[in-house]
Design an enzyme around this catalytic site. Structure first.
Site, PDB file in Angstrom:
ATOM      1  N   GLU A 147       0.867 -20.347 -59.997  1.00  0.00           N
ATOM      2  CA  GLU A 147       1.455 -21.123 -61.194  1.00  0.00           C
ATOM      3  C   GLU A 147       2.462 -22.241 -61.056  1.00  0.00           C
ATOM      4  O   GLU A 147       3.713 -21.841 -60.436  1.00  0.00           O
ATOM      5  CB  GLU A 147       2.038 -19.875 -62.036  1.00  0.00           C
ATOM      6  CG  GLU A 147       2.163 -20.492 -63.517  1.00  0.00           C
ATOM      7  CD  GLU A 147       2.552 -19.328 -64.442  1.00  0.00           C
ATOM      8  OE1 GLU A 147       2.592 -19.665 -65.752  1.00  0.00           O
ATOM      9  OE2 GLU A 147       2.542 -18.282 -64.139  1.00  0.00           O
ATOM     10  N   GLU A 243      -0.404 -17.357 -73.760  1.00  0.00           N
ATOM     11  CA  GLU A 243       0.803 -16.738 -73.377  1.00  0.00           C
ATOM     12  C   GLU A 243       1.999 -16.960 -74.379  1.00  0.00           C
ATOM     13  O   GLU A 243       2.118 -18.070 -74.813  1.00  0.00           O
ATOM     14  CB  GLU A 243       1.163 -16.980 -71.943  1.00  0.00           C
ATOM     15  CG  GLU A 243       2.372 -16.295 -71.563  1.00  0.00           C
ATOM     16  CD  GLU A 243       2.736 -16.926 -70.256  1.00  0.00           C
ATOM     17  OE1 GLU A 243       2.918 -16.055 -69.145  1.00  0.00           O
ATOM     18  OE2 GLU A 243       2.738 -18.113 -69.859  1.00  0.00           O
TER      19      GLU A 243
END
Length: 284
Positions: A147, A243
């Site tokens: 990420e 998210e």
């Protein structure tokens, strides 16, 4: 067709049996087909129980995590690096046992602010750690996602180009980029250029959608039209996971690490339902 997921911490701060049941059943009820599990406290996760819940609710699973000071694989302290490698292997084995095929997040350094740039030795330790993890993951057909996060959460990679350079050094086919609009909104000059660059390199492997203030989609400054048109242009058909974090529901350690100081929302169900509708409209 994209798989639409939701981060487990929209619902709960941990993943004990009661928390897992609430998160998984609620994710299915609000129209998601995947739940992203954060293995912050692996010891509290009952793999067999969660596997049954996933099957009963028709949900797939992925997992993401961030390392901490004691498990930072970009450290120059070999004991810390080794502790990080062991933690990553534990998370990988959990994903395997749950029937998942993706482990991502900030798994190449600690998740948190650094006071200086990554050292040459630290970066080399990180590259070697991810190489070892990828080799182990390949045995189970699991993809590793790195990420790309903002400068306040790592000093190893903050842009797609830095992520691609890191992956080139790792040299493993099952290592991809895990992009996140919250972080892209801080670091990238162009969402379109970043998405195309990751795709053109064959490394666009996982995608987080998060608003600029961590709240409801469409209420901040992320350029959503550019984001979704770019994903469509490159033909991205992988996982897109929502998210969002609020001090209302968050793991205690992550509240501090991610600087979740206020309630960006109060009602998990309302948030998740709204985000699912937003994604349905934009992806369609």
């Amino acid at each position: 067709m994209n798989t639409i997921g939701i981060h487990g911490m929209v619902w709960v701060g941990g993943f004990s049996k009661p928390e897992a049941e609430h998160a998984i059943t609620s994710s299915a009820a609000t129209g998601y087909s995947l739940i992203e599990l954060p293995p912050v406290d692996p010891g509290t996760i009952d793999v067999e129980y969660i596997r049954g819940l996933l099957a009963d609710n028709g949900l797939a699973i992925s997992a993401t995590l961030g390392l901490d000071e004691a498990t930072d694989v970009s450290s120059t302290d070999q004991a810390v690096v080794q502790a990080g490698r062991e933690r990553l292997l534990g998370a990988l084995h959990m994903v395997t046992e749950l029937g998942g095929n993706f482990l991502g997040g900030v798994i190449y350094s600690k998740l948190g602010r650094y006071a200086e740039p990554v050292s040459e030795t630290g970066r080399a330790n990180s590259v070697e750690s991810i190489t070892q993890l990828a080799d182990e993951a390949a045995k189970s057909g699991i993809t590793i996602g790195l990420e790309v996060v903002n400068r306040y959460e790592t000093n190893v990679m903050n842009t797609v180009q830095e992520g691609l350079a890191f992956i080139k050094d790792v040299g493993r086919d099952n290592v991809t980029l895990h992009l996140d609009t919250y972080h892209m909104n801080i670091e990238e000059r162009s969402f379109r250029d970043a998405i195309h660059a990751a795709h053109d390199a064959g490394k666009l492997g996982y995608f987080h959608v998060g608003e600029s203030h961590r709240g409801q989609l469409g209420t901040g400054s992320v350029p959503w039209d550019e984001t979704f048109s770019s994903l469509a242009e490159v033909g991205y058909d992988g996982v897109i996971t929502f998210e969002s974090f609020s001090s209302k529901v968050v793991h205690p350690t992550l509240s501090s690490t991610l600087a979740i100081w206020r309630n960006t929302w109060e009602d998990s169900y309302e948030l998740a339902s709204g985000a699912r509708g937003f994604l349905r409209t934009h992806i369609a």
